[in-house]
Write an enzyme that holds these catalytic residues in place. Sequence first.
Site, short mmCIF file in Angstrom:
data_model
loop_
_atom_site.label_atom_id
_atom_site.label_comp_id
_atom_site.label_asym_id
_atom_site.label_seq_id
_atom_site.Cartn_x
_atom_site.Cartn_y
_atom_site.Cartn_z
N SER A 14 20.48 -38.79 48.59
CA SER A 14 20.18 -37.47 49.16
C SER A 14 18.82 -37.52 49.84
CB SER A 14 20.16 -36.40 48.06
OG SER A 14 19.65 -35.19 48.58
N HIS A 15 18.61 -36.61 50.79
CA HIS A 15 17.30 -36.47 51.40
C HIS A 15 16.26 -35.97 50.38
CE1 HIS A 15 19.37 -37.08 55.16
NE2 HIS A 15 18.25 -36.95 55.84
N SER A 16 16.75 -35.35 49.32
CA SER A 16 15.85 -34.80 48.31
C SER A 16 15.94 -35.60 47.01
CB SER A 16 16.24 -33.34 48.04
OG SER A 16 15.77 -32.94 46.77
N ASP A 73 24.40 -37.18 51.48
CA ASP A 73 24.41 -35.78 51.92
C ASP A 73 24.50 -35.68 53.44
OD1 ASP A 73 21.72 -36.51 52.31
OD2 ASP A 73 20.87 -34.91 51.07
#
Lengths: 132, 204
Positions: A14-16, A73
Amino acid sequence: MSEKTANVGIVIVSHSPLVAQGIADMVRQMVGDCVPLAWSGGNVRGELGTDAGGILRAIEAAWSDAGVAIFVDLGGAETNSEMAIEMLGSPRSKFVSICNAPLVEGAVIAAAEASGGASLAKVVATAEELSP
Amino acid sequence: MQGESVLVAGLIEACRVTIAANRDHLCELDREIGDGDHGTNMQRGCEAVSAEEKDLARLPLPDALEKIGLTLVMNIGGAAGPLYGTLLMEMGRKLRNRDREEEFPVVLKQAIDAVARRGRAHAGDKTLLDVLYPVHDALAQRSPLTDVARRAELSADLTAPMKAMRGRASYLGDRSIGHVDPGASSCALLTTAICRYLQENYPE
Ligand SMILES: [Mg+2]
């Protein structure tokens, strides 16, 4: 650790970092330790973003001779995962698939499937059934 | 060999400087149609390459290009990392294996095609390809470097009326129209910096 390599591994990208770790926690709650699991979230500095090197390390960490399914994502996560698979090199790269499935539901369902000893193709297909 | 190492070091520095000077502008463009990090991502990549400059300058050109590509992949993050990384890595690999008669534009075209495959994008999708293809055309036509740079900048501007088909900007649909693509913009800036450096240091 033959048990550890019997089931398909799961990687969450995920980017996070918070999202990636949170989903990994949910997967772990479902299947315990019987599925190799790793995540990569954020860029090289841990900020929102993606990190091809981090994804490569996650694939290595979740490595299973049965293969590894990756859940991503947004776009950059997919492109960087493809790059990481290429860097993994042949022949292992042939046993890694990026799933076209929703991140949370896909990872959890894939892990449940993997925990029963399903093949990589079956794990991927089950997760991808979620995508219309 | 000595000449190549000076060339590599000079180009690395020229690229680093132009990205640093335009970091905020690139972030601003990305904020309009993306997540606002293109400038900082590119700067992180260029700084990582600069940090390896001494080692890179010692390598034969194909090896240096391939290593620069890998460093960009590992440090830019976002889709731009794999795209710029693929461009440089493929250029290095193709230069290493090229037939002696094959000229640079042929090598560049093969590398650009690899970028298109990596991004599953085409000309007109509002990406850096919309600068790379015209730059290749200009080089293949043996245009002077000033014209190559001008063509790059014009091509970046021409992404404004395009509708984004790839990347995060594509989620905006028609609302992506009217904004210059940040990747196309960084690509034009780098092209211009490279052309200027070559003109100043290697006059034709
Ligand atoms: Mg961005």
